[in-house]
Write an enzyme that holds these catalytic residues in place. Structure first.
Site, mmCIF file in Angstrom:
data_model
loop_
_atom_site.group_PDB
_atom_site.id
_atom_site.type_symbol
_atom_site.label_atom_id
_atom_site.label_comp_id
_atom_site.label_asym_id
_atom_site.label_seq_id
_atom_site.Cartn_x
_atom_site.Cartn_y
_atom_site.Cartn_z
ATOM 1 C CB SER A 54 -4.035 3.577 -4.364
ATOM 2 O OG SER A 54 -3.465 4.376 -3.623
ATOM 3 C CE1 TYR B 131 -4.568 7.083 -7.757
ATOM 4 C CE2 TYR B 131 -4.110 7.114 -5.373
ATOM 5 C CZ TYR B 131 -3.667 6.479 -6.751
ATOM 6 O OH TYR B 131 -3.128 5.810 -6.695
#
Length: 251
Positions: free
Chosen positions: A130, A143
Site C-alpha cells: 500500500s 495497517y
C-alpha cells in the site's frame, strides 16, 4: 496455461486480479474467508475457503496445489484495514489481528509457495502492499506497519529466490474505489471530526490525478509483473495511485 493463485481473491482487488488473469487465459485459484463471495466467483475458477493466517490450513492448501502440479504466479493479496485510531488507542488484539492477516498471511503464502517455485525453476510472486507501506499514515498504525513489513518481505524474497528464477515485486495501491475504502473514510471522518466528503477531498487532492484508482488498475499491474514482459523486474515497489512525488495540491 499458467496456474495463478490469488489470496483474498473473491472480492475487491483480488477479484479484479482473478478476472484479469482469467482474461489472459490463466488457470485461476482463489482463496478467501468469505464463502458467499467465493460461491459467486466464476465456476471455472478453483476456490477454497482458507484463512491465510492459519498455518495448518495454508500448509494443507499448498499441498493440494503441489498435487495439482504446482503454481506459476502467486498474488499475496490478503489484508485487513485494521482500526482507525491514534496509536495509544489501538488495542493489542486489534494490532495482532491486522498484522496476522496482512503480514503474517503474506509470509505464509510465500513460505509455502517458495519451495514449489524453486523446484520449478521459475515463478512470480506479487505482493499487495500500500502507499501506507511507503509513507506511513496517521491513525492507521497497524495497517501501515504491516504493509511496510510486506515490502521488507518482498525485498528478501527477491534476493533469496532470484537465483532460482523466481521474481518478487510489490504493488502499492493508493485509495481504491469501493466499499472497503468507503468504510475507511467513514471511520477516519469520525475519528477526526470531519465529514466523509472532507476526508475524500483530502485523499484525492493529494494525488496528481485528483482521483481514486480502480481495482482493475491494480490488477493490470499484477498481470504485467507476472508476465514475460517483466522478466527482469524483481525486488521493486510499484505504486498504482495516480500520484507524483510532489503533486501540486491546487485543483
Amino acid at each position: 496455461m499458467r496456474r495463478v493463485l490469488i489470496t483474498a481473491g473473491a472480492s475487491g482487488i483480488g477479484r479484479a486480479m482473478g478476472e484479469a488473469f482469467d482474461a489472459a487465459g490463466d488457470d485461476v485459484w482463489v482463496t478467501d474467508v468469505d464463502e458467499a463471495a467465493l460461491a459467486a466467483c466464476p465456476a471455472r475458477w478453483t476456490t477454497r475457503p482458507v484463512d491465510v493466517s492459519d498455518d495448518a490450513a495454508m500448509k494443507a492448501f499448498f499441498a493440494e496445489i503441489a498435487a495439482a502440479g504446482g503454481v506459476d504466479v502467486v498474488c499475496a493479496n490478503a489484508g485487513v484495514a485494521g482500526p482507525t485510531a491514534l496509536v495509544e488507542d489501538v488495542s493489542w488484539a486489534d494490532w495482532q489481528a491486522c498484522v496476522d492477516v496482512t503480514l503474517g498471511g503474506a509470509f505464509l503464502t510465500a513460505k509455502y509457495a517458495a519451495p514449489l517455485m524453486k523446484a520449478a525453476g521459475a515463478g512470480a510472486i506479487v505482493l499487495t502492499s500500500s502507499t501506507a507501506g511507503v509513507n506511513g499514515y496517521p491513525n492507521r498504525a497497524p495497517y501501515a506497519a504491516a504493509k511496510w513489513g510486506v515490502i521488507g518481505l518482498m525485498k528478501t524474497l527477491a534476493m533469496e529466490l532470484g537465483p532460482f528464477g523466481v521474481r518478487a515485486n510489490a504493488i502499492c495501491p493508493g485509495a481504491v474505489e469501493g466499499p472497503r475504502m468507503e468504510g475507511v473514510m467513514e471511520r477516519e471522518a469520525e475519528a477526526k471530526g470531519m465529514t466523509r466528503d472532507e476526508v475524500f477531498r483530502g485523499y484525492a487532492s493529494g494525488t496528481s490525478m485528483r482521483c481514486f484508482v480502480r481495482a482493475e488498475d491494480v490488477a493490470q499491474m499484477a498481470v504485467f509483473l507476472a508476465s514475460d514482459g517483466a522478466g527482469r523486474v524483481s525486488g521493486q515497489v510499484i505504486s498504482v495511485d495516480g500520484h507524483t512525488e510532489n503533486p501540486d495540491p491546487k485543483p
